[in-house]
Design an enzyme around this catalytic site. Structure first.
Site: not given
Length: 669
Positions: A369-371
């Site tokens: 997940e990029h956040s």
């Protein structure tokens, strides 16, 4: 996957400068300069004369500065003063870049890294492209990768105050965000889970998915990392349990597929799932609190392509890219396994910040997940985990190659794992199947591939062309886009602003006057190599200047976003600057790009295109080669990953010819 490394600096973290709020006039001037190539192109196609169009936008910028723009700037400065770290990260970035997006994470947001093969694994095992079922070598490599990953976590944490350089503090702070982190779906806006309490046993465990079942597996005991052999025993026992469940005819609910769904849909389904039973709450909490994820897939993905997909040569006759080559098919199949395929989408939990994936052939990679962090950070973690091949001396037995071997059945009983079960009802079971079907459509529409360009790399670019490699590659992408589309587009390249306290990223606007002039010259058969080389040099200089500005807090896109968000439309506040069609076009990133590292230990990388008719491109520039991970959508008649790979290959070949006077510049379409 959207980031590029910056220059390391020295100093202590407490003395790191705050991300500045740039002067309003300078941002407006830089913005006006950035839209000039769009206005020139409009004029060339019969639109408004360039100087008239630019004068109009200059008038709007001046009015903005004299009026509401100054008010918004003052609001932004006031917001910065009351922000603990900086105006961007504390107030806007996480929500606007990630949490408010409602699109599914799979392909659209999650990044993927494809690891090089472990040289200690027998080649017949890796070549077993039709393998199914969990294999001993798969489990051994998984144990090794997890152990190395957690070892790196401990190593970085242990540096403590011994490395107070800016780079050291940045690395320690960001590596910590990879572990024990999970995104939580909420209606309209997701959140990152708060740090788990130390009392949670899951904080010392990893989450393992196998045959779509979830397990909690111990990795630390009394704060000490388990020996890799003990971790393997835990994984071995988990696989034995899953095999026995399959033999009894049990079938796992496809809960993992729910995390691949549209975010509001997943939020509603998670809420329902947690209301079904207290056990579901405990299971989800364990997933959220866990260190990282590990997915053991039960199928080795393979690919076949018809020879008629080979795209035409766009420029030089020496294009070396062949999407039907067996080696390319195997590489892309590995890439798709990590990105996700239609058969493994339920064997994931896409909300976790970092998940290692290993298939039956012992091919491996990671997705996440990029956040929480930018893409450079997980790539550093991934590189550490694979820089050393499996040390067979750390294991007590020799592995069999037979999938149906008794190796799993003879696993030593272990108390270092537990099942994470889900209670389901008819509603959730239907939603799982529907979510998997929706994810299948997204995955099947993802035209994803890796190009290994081997003719030259950064050494040639720096020593012969005497140009900056990143800017050089960006110009190749500009030329490739124009050759495949006959037009220009706004291009996004990310750079880190890590020299600032809690800095994240800024945009480099690659499409410039200089790059446009160079591309048009390359498309003109009347242009000489020396003319094209001169224009390329100017484009490189312009790009390098923009890179420096963006990395040092003088970029424009984050500032413009902050100003726009502080407008109060309900009170009649507006600006023609932001409602202008040219502003919208200049921020519609059909070409979304980033450079990462040399990537010797990665077979490929990737992230999804931001627009259905665009490309998502991550590249790894090494001394002797450049790897491009390219993603687009099959549904768009305007894009083709294979066509773009050929265009990139031809562009790089033709750029090299500019520096070889004995070769005549090829004819262009």
């Amino acid at each position: 996957m959207r980031t590029k490394t910056g220059v390391a600096s020295t100093g202590t973290f407490n003395n790191l400068p705050r991300l500045p709020v740039p002067p309003l006039r300078k941002t407006l001037d830089r913005y006006l300069k950035s839209i000039e190539p769009f206005l020139l192109e409009d004029e060339a196609k019969g639109g408004q004369p360039f100087y008239d169009a630019l004068a109009l936008r200059t008038k709007w910028a001046d009015e903005f500065e004299r009026g509401i723009g100054t008010v918004c700037q003052e609001r932004l400065l006031a917001l910065d003063k009351q922000s603990p770290h900086n105006w961007l990260d504390d107030n806007f970035w996480l929500d606007k870049a990630y949490m408010e997006w409602r699109a599914p994470l799979v392909v659209n947001s999650n990044w993927w890294l494809v690891f090089a093969h472990d040289k200690g694994i027998p080649q017949p095992q890796i070549n077993g492209t039709n393998g199914t079922g969990i294999t001993p070598w798969q489990v051994r490599r998984a144990a090794w990768l997890v152990h190395r990953t957690l070892q790196y976590k401990d190593t970085i944490a242990a540096t403590g105050s011994s490395d107070n350089t800016r780079t050291g503090i940045w690395l320690r702070e960001n590596i910590a965000r990879v572990f024990n982190v999970c995104r939580i779906p909420r209606p309209q806006r997701d959140v990152l889970a708060p740090p788990p309490p130390p009392s949670s046993a899951a904080t010392r465990c990893i989450i393992v998915t196998v045959h779509n079942w979830f397990y909690l597996v111990e990795a630390f005991v009394d704060r000490e990392l388990l020996p890799v052999s003990a971790l393997e025993q835990n994984l071995r026992a988990v696989v034995r349990d899953a095999r026995q469940r399959l033999q009894r005819g049990e079938k796992a609910p496809r809960i993992g597929a729910l995390s691949a769904d549209e975010r509001d849909k997943w939020a509603a389904n998670l809420s329902h799932l947690l209301s079904v039973s207290e056990q579901n709450r405990r299971t989800h909490e364990s997933i959220v609190h866990s260190l990282i994820g590990l997915s053991l897939d039960d199928t080795t993905h393979s690919l076949r392509r018809s020879p008629n997909v080979l795209p035409p040569t766009l420029g030089s006759a020496s294009s070396s890219f062949d999407p039907t080559h067996p080696g390319q098919l195997e590489l892309d199949a590995h890439l798709h396994t990590i990105r996700s395929t239609t058969t493994n989408v339920s064997n994931r939990f896409f909300d976790k910040a970092y998940t290692i994936i290993v298939d039956p052939s012992a091919r491996a990679g990671a997705t996440g997940e990029h956040s929480p962090v930018d893409a450079l950070v997980p790539s550093i973690v991934g590189e550490y985990s694979i820089v050393q091949d499996i040390d067979q001396g750390m294991f007590s037995d020799t592995l069999p190659s037979d999938i149906e071997s008794t190796w799993f059945d003879n696993a030593t009983d272990s108390n270092g794992w537990s099942r994470l079960n889900w209670d389901t009802d008819v509603y959730i079971e239907k939603e799982c199947n529907d979510a998997a079907a929706r994810a299948k459509l997204i995955i099947e529409d993802s035209d994803d591939s890796v190009l290994w360009f081997r003719d030259y790399g950064t050494d040639w670019i720096k020593t012969v062309a005497q140009m900056a490699p990143d800017a050089f590659i960006q110009q190749a992408l500009q030329l490739a886009w124009y050759r495949t589309r006959g037009s220009f587009t706004a291009t996004y390249e990310t750079t880190l602003t890590r020299m600032f306290k809690h800095g994240r990223t800024e945009t480099i606007r690659t499409h410039t006057n200089e790059s446009r002039a160079w591309v048009l010259a390359m498309m003109d058969p009347r242009s000489s190599p020396s003319q094209c080389a001169t224009l390329l040099h100017r484009a490189i200089v312009a790009h390098t200047s923009l890179t420096r500005e963006a990395a040092t807090g003088r970029g424009i896109d984050r500032h413009l976003m902050g100003l726009q968000l502080l407008l109060k439309p309900a009170e009649g506040e507006q600006s023609e600057l932001f409602s202008d069609n040219v502003f919208q076009r200049s921020t519609t990133w059909k070409l979304s790009t980033s450079g990462l590292s040399a990537g010797y230990l990665f077979r490929g990388t990737g992230f999804g295109a931001q627009y259905n008719d665009g490309y998502g491109i991550n590249y790894l520039a090494a001394a002797d080669q450049i790897k491009f991970g390219i993603e687009s959508k099959y549904a768009s008649p305007l894009t083709s990953t294979a066509l773009f790979q050929t265009a990139v290959t031809d562009s790089l070949h033709d750029m090299k010819l500019l520096f070889e006077p004995e070769h005549q510049l090829i004819s262009h379409l």
